[in-house]
Design a protein around this motif. Structure first.
Motif, PDB file in Angstrom:
ATOM      1  N   ALA A 146       0.839  -1.193   0.000  1.00  0.00           N
ATOM      2  CA  ALA A 146       0.000   0.000   0.000  1.00  0.00           C
ATOM      3  C   ALA A 146       0.877   1.246   0.000  1.00  0.00           C
ATOM      4  O   ALA A 146       1.942   1.260   0.626  1.00  0.00           O
ATOM      5  N   PRO A 147       0.464   2.299  -0.682  1.00  0.00           N
ATOM      6  CA  PRO A 147       1.210   3.556  -0.599  1.00  0.00           C
ATOM      7  C   PRO A 147       1.042   4.164   0.782  1.00  0.00           C
ATOM      8  O   PRO A 147       0.075   3.831   1.496  1.00  0.00           O
ATOM      9  N   PRO A 148       1.944   5.045   1.214  1.00  0.00           N
ATOM     10  CA  PRO A 148       1.778   5.696   2.517  1.00  0.00           C
ATOM     11  C   PRO A 148       0.400   6.353   2.627  1.00  0.00           C
ATOM     12  O   PRO A 148      -0.003   7.114   1.750  1.00  0.00           O
ATOM     13  N   ARG A 152      -5.012  -0.052   0.130  1.00  0.00           N
ATOM     14  CA  ARG A 152      -5.073  -1.069  -0.914  1.00  0.00           C
ATOM     15  C   ARG A 152      -3.702  -1.207  -1.554  1.00  0.00           C
ATOM     16  O   ARG A 152      -2.963  -0.217  -1.692  1.00  0.00           O
ATOM     17  N   PRO A 153      -3.330  -2.409  -1.998  1.00  0.00           N
ATOM     18  CA  PRO A 153      -2.044  -2.569  -2.680  1.00  0.00           C
ATOM     19  C   PRO A 153      -2.044  -1.874  -4.035  1.00  0.00           C
ATOM     20  O   PRO A 153      -2.893  -2.145  -4.885  1.00  0.00           O
ATOM     21  N   VAL A 154      -1.109  -0.973  -4.228  1.00  0.00           N
ATOM     22  CA  VAL A 154      -0.969  -0.231  -5.479  1.00  0.00           C
ATOM     23  C   VAL A 154       0.451  -0.364  -6.034  1.00  0.00           C
ATOM     24  O   VAL A 154       0.680  -0.260  -7.228  1.00  0.00           O
ATOM     25  N   ILE A 155       1.398  -0.625  -5.143  1.00  0.00           N
ATOM     26  CA  ILE A 155       2.816  -0.640  -5.497  1.00  0.00           C
ATOM     27  C   ILE A 155       3.346  -2.067  -5.439  1.00  0.00           C
ATOM     28  O   ILE A 155       3.005  -2.839  -4.544  1.00  0.00           O
ATOM     29  N   GLY A 156       4.200  -2.437  -6.387  1.00  0.00           N
ATOM     30  CA  GLY A 156       4.879  -3.733  -6.330  1.00  0.00           C
ATOM     31  C   GLY A 156       6.029  -3.692  -5.341  1.00  0.00           C
ATOM     32  O   GLY A 156       6.338  -2.638  -4.763  1.00  0.00           O
ATOM     33  N   THR A 202       0.369  -8.085   6.038  1.00  0.00           N
ATOM     34  CA  THR A 202      -0.894  -7.796   6.713  1.00  0.00           C
ATOM     35  C   THR A 202      -1.983  -8.703   6.151  1.00  0.00           C
ATOM     36  O   THR A 202      -1.830  -9.311   5.086  1.00  0.00           O
ATOM     37  N   ASP A 203      -3.118  -8.743   6.858  1.00  0.00           N
ATOM     38  CA  ASP A 203      -4.272  -9.446   6.311  1.00  0.00           C
ATOM     39  C   ASP A 203      -5.054  -8.497   5.406  1.00  0.00           C
ATOM     40  O   ASP A 203      -4.619  -7.366   5.139  1.00  0.00           O
ATOM     41  N   ALA A 204      -6.200  -8.926   4.919  1.00  0.00           N
ATOM     42  CA  ALA A 204      -6.973  -8.119   3.969  1.00  0.00           C
ATOM     43  C   ALA A 204      -7.437  -6.799   4.562  1.00  0.00           C
ATOM     44  O   ALA A 204      -7.667  -5.818   3.837  1.00  0.00           O
ATOM     45  N   THR A 209      -0.200  -9.716  10.500  1.00  0.00           N
ATOM     46  CA  THR A 209      -0.672 -11.074  10.792  1.00  0.00           C
ATOM     47  C   THR A 209       0.477 -12.072  10.785  1.00  0.00           C
ATOM     48  O   THR A 209       1.486 -11.866  10.095  1.00  0.00           O
ATOM     49  N   THR A 210       0.289 -13.139  11.564  1.00  0.00           N
ATOM     50  CA  THR A 210       1.235 -14.261  11.525  1.00  0.00           C
ATOM     51  C   THR A 210       0.656 -15.424  10.728  1.00  0.00           C
ATOM     52  O   THR A 210       1.316 -16.451  10.567  1.00  0.00           O
ATOM     53  N   ASP A 211      -0.557 -15.267  10.221  1.00  0.00           N
ATOM     54  CA  ASP A 211      -1.247 -16.292   9.440  1.00  0.00           C
ATOM     55  C   ASP A 211      -0.881 -16.119   7.965  1.00  0.00           C
ATOM     56  O   ASP A 211      -1.308 -15.169   7.311  1.00  0.00           O
ATOM     57  N   ALA A 212      -0.072 -17.032   7.445  1.00  0.00           N
ATOM     58  CA  ALA A 212       0.399 -16.893   6.066  1.00  0.00           C
ATOM     59  C   ALA A 212      -0.745 -16.923   5.065  1.00  0.00           C
ATOM     60  O   ALA A 212      -0.725 -16.196   4.060  1.00  0.00           O
ATOM     61  N   ALA A 213      -1.757 -17.751   5.319  1.00  0.00           N
ATOM     62  CA  ALA A 213      -2.904 -17.815   4.404  1.00  0.00           C
ATOM     63  C   ALA A 213      -3.644 -16.486   4.382  1.00  0.00           C
ATOM     64  O   ALA A 213      -4.061 -16.007   3.317  1.00  0.00           O
ATOM     65  N   ALA A 214      -3.814 -15.867   5.548  1.00  0.00           N
ATOM     66  CA  ALA A 214      -4.459 -14.558   5.608  1.00  0.00           C
ATOM     67  C   ALA A 214      -3.601 -13.506   4.924  1.00  0.00           C
ATOM     68  O   ALA A 214      -4.115 -12.598   4.259  1.00  0.00           O
ATOM     69  N   ALA A 215      -2.276 -13.644   5.058  1.00  0.00           N
ATOM     70  CA  ALA A 215      -1.362 -12.687   4.433  1.00  0.00           C
ATOM     71  C   ALA A 215      -1.449 -12.745   2.912  1.00  0.00           C
ATOM     72  O   ALA A 215      -1.276 -11.730   2.233  1.00  0.00           O
TER      73      ALA A 215
END
Length: 340
Positions: A146-148, A152-156, A202-204, A209-215
């Motif tokens: 996510a940008p600062p 939402r994820p915008v940056i690779g 992070t999760d959604a 999070t420490t849950d890889a599936a959530a990550a």
């Protein structure tokens, strides 16, 4: 686990790609890059990538008939249109084009568009260093940061690499992403059902999070927080913006949509280091730097400071001497994909 020699593995991976309809020359280039990656110990971006890449080749996300088009708008510049080809092969051709320019004028930069995920930067950095070039490489990726101030994820994670050649063969090779770890490590942890450090992702909802599936449903965390995110952003603008490739959220997630055309951008900048100082002098300076690092070691340090890339070069030498250790199931799967 079986040990397989380098040539056998390259032939095997090449056959896998050829069976998708990929050009033989590009297939062999990609196979060489991925096997070298595996031998350098970067297994998240080595042979485990073969099957996903083959799927994209078959499904149309990557063009099996691609042959990069390379033009020279200026003596030191190369523009590379990867024709939606497999990133590992496109990157190799682009690196070679940049080195050709540097041999002519001292410095060369290849800007690529129309490419796809290239894997690790380390094999291309090694290629440059072995030819006595210093290098700065970068690629953009699908969004995962996510940008600062964003949610939402915008940056690779915009991996970058730096190499310095050493006559001794112990080149300096740095290959890092702007996320705390590569997303492939989270993916592997999720597949195994393992927990991850909460600093990785992070999760959604944007919560650590420490849950890889959530990550895998959330976002990666940038190194250095806001600084890392802005660095990733500007590198993406440099790589994708100047090359004419897709940038930021224009890049699809090929893991989710194997038919999506990614139009990834790469930058390969190389410097003819010998024009700045004799190779022996540079090697001596790197030796001095290693000595400075060793003097900075903590007392009773179990792992003293080393130059980036040292471990990867050690693994590469061992693999070339003893063969490449590969998991039995993975080797059997590659043989199956190759029709062996």
């Amino acid at each position: 686990m079986p040990k397989v020699n380098e040539t056998t593995l390259i032939d095997l991976v090449c056959h896998v790609f050829e069976r998708t309809g990929m050009r033989s020359d590009m297939a062999r280039d990609a196979a060489g890059v991925l096997v070298t990656t595996e031998m350098m110990g970067i297994r998240t971006h080595g042979l485990t990538r073969v099957e996903p890449y083959a799927t994209r080749l078959r499904d149309g996300g990557v063009n099996p008939a691609a042959l990069p088009i390379i033009t020279a708008p200026a003596p030191a510049l190369r523009q590379v249109d990867g024709q939606n080809g497999l990133g590992a092969a496109v990157a190799l051709r682009a690196t070679q084009a940049a080195m050709q320019a540097a041999r002519e004028v001292g410095l060369g930069a290849a800007f690529c568009r129309g490419s796809s995920h290239l894997g690790a930067l380390a094999p291309q950095l090694l290629l440059a260093a072995e030819a006595e070039f210093a290098a700065f490489f970068c690629t953009n990726t699908s969004p995962m940061i996510a940008p600062p101030g964003g949610q939402r994820p915008v940056i690779g994670n915009t991996p970058l690499g730096i190499a310095l050649p050493d006559q001794s063969g112990w080149h300096v090779i740095l290959d890092i992403a702007m996320s705390v770890v590569a997303r492939s490590r989270v993916r592997q942890a999720a597949a195994r059902g393992d927990a991850i450090p909460e600093s990785w992702a992070t999760d959604a909802a944007g919560n650590p999070t420490t849950d890889a599936a959530a990550a895998m449903q959330g976002m990666m965390q940038a190194i250095g927080g806001t600084k890392g995110a802005n660095l990733a952003l500007c590198l993406d603008l440099l790589v994708g913006g100047l090359s004419g490739a897709a940038m930021l959220s224009e890049i699809p997630n090929a893991n989710l949509d194997t038919q999506a055309v990614a139009n990834v951008g790469h930058l390969f900048l190389v410097i003819d280091a010998a024009r700045l100082m004799p190779p022996a002098a540079l090697s001596e300076r790197l030796g001095d730097a290693r000595e400075m690092l060793s003097r900075g070691a903590a007392e009773n340090a179990a792992a003293p400071p080393r130059m980036p890339g040292t471990r990867a070069l050690e693994k590469l030498a061992q693999a070339r001497s003893e063969g490449v250790e590969i998991e039995t199931k993975l080797y059997a799967r590659l043989q199956d994909l190759a029709g062996a």
